[in-house]
Design a protein around this motif. Structure first.
Motif: not given
Length: 331
Positions: A252, A256-257
């Motif tokens: 995740k 997301e990054n």
């Protein structure tokens, strides 16, 4: 150009050499210790991020000692798992299923990366489509590797086979770090390889992309890296679920990054090898893979079918290999 290629090759060889011998633990196992294995490779990004962000420590608790072992290929990973130097970690599905058929004490418990592999041709050739590979020599990382299986899948789609199965495409095993030199020497006509080596071949060895990651073999469903665990580890109450909670958190975070993840991976690999990958190489590699926890069981079965046809395993029966109940239990 030649000097630039070989400087890259030397740096890459350093990465592989250190990877094959790097370990923070011996062979004895402990109930207060978890041994995590992975490759110092961009397709093992979820493991690297989980280590860098402290997700494994958080999931296992302060009393559990975490040891890590990096290896250069899937065969070495599975051997280390067999000798209990690795309890759990990330590896290609090809070596895992090949080992499972002979020793069914190891399981696939989560996906990790899809894609991340490409088919690149030597720029000196006139190859423009798959059928042109007839009579050619193509480099693969190691016999029985995931890229080996993917190449066999691609060849079958145009009616071609490797020479080892009565066809006329020669598969040549060579460490990915060596392929740039092989391209320059015109020793191979192409390479089925994982990232960032595909990018290196294109940009530093004048390679030509024949099949991008979303076209090669099963395309975006091509399973490149999975989480594998031994029976002994799975029997240790709560540890598999804890590992996968950290793994899911890392996946995740990467999704997301992406930029921060790439920086952490560059730092991690530099700490292992003393050599820093370029941001451009890492960014390009990330554009050719998807981190995931999902497992396409149909693809894994087809890989087993291909491995059996290749003669790597005696049977394609892999019932019990995939066990996703720990992933389902992980938060």
């Amino acid at each position: 150009m030649l000097k630039k290629v070989f400087s890259t090759v030397v740096a890459s060889l350093l990465l592989i050499g250190i990877a094959s011998g790097c370990s923070t633990g011996g062979a004895a196992s402990s109930e207060k210790e978890v041994r995590i294995g992975y490759f110092p490779n961009l397709t093992h990004s979820a493991t690297i991020i989980a280590l860098e962000k402290g997700y494994f420590k958080e999931a296992f608790g302060a009393d559990m000692k975490i040891q890590t072992k990096t290896v250069a290929n899937g065969g070495l990973f599975m051997e280390a798992m067999a000798t209990k130097a690795i309890d759990v970690g990330t590896v290609g599905p090809g070596p895992l299923l090949n080992f499972y058929v002979k020793h069914p004490g190891y399981h696939l418990i989560s996906g990790a990366v899809n894609g991340g592999a490409v088919l690149v041709m030597n720029g000196s050739t006139n190859i423009t489509e798959l059928k042109d590979l007839k009579g050619k020599k193509i480099a693969i990382p190691v016999i029985g590797s995931t890229q080996d299986v993917m190449l066999r899948k691609a060849l079958s789609e145009v009616g071609l086979k490797p020479t080892t199965n009565g066809g006329d495409v020669e598969l040549y095993a060579a460490a990915p770090a060596d392929t740039a030199a092989l391209f320059v020497q015109k020793s191979v006509d192409g390479a089925a390889t994982q990232e960032p080596w595909g990018y290196v071949l294109e940009n530093q060895a004048e390679g030509k992309l024949l099949l991008d990651w979303d076209q090669f073999a099963w395309g975006k469903e091509s399973t490149n890296t999975v989480v594998a665990a031994s029976d002994e580890f799975l029997k240790r109450e709560g540890l598999a679920t804890a590992y996968l909670e950290a793994h899911k958190k890392a996946v995740k975070f990467i999704q997301e990054n992406p930029e921060e993840s790439q920086e952490l991976i560059i730092k991690h690999l530099k700490n292992l090898t003393g050599k820093e990958l370029s941001k451009k190489e890492v960014q390009a590699a990330f554009s050719r893979l998807e981190v995931t926890t999902e497992v396409n069981e149909k693809v894994i079965q087809e890989m087993a079918d291909i491995s059996q046809e290749a003669g790597y395993i005696s049977s394609n029966k892999i019932d019990g290999l995939i066990d996703l109940k720990y992933l389902e239990a992980a938060k």
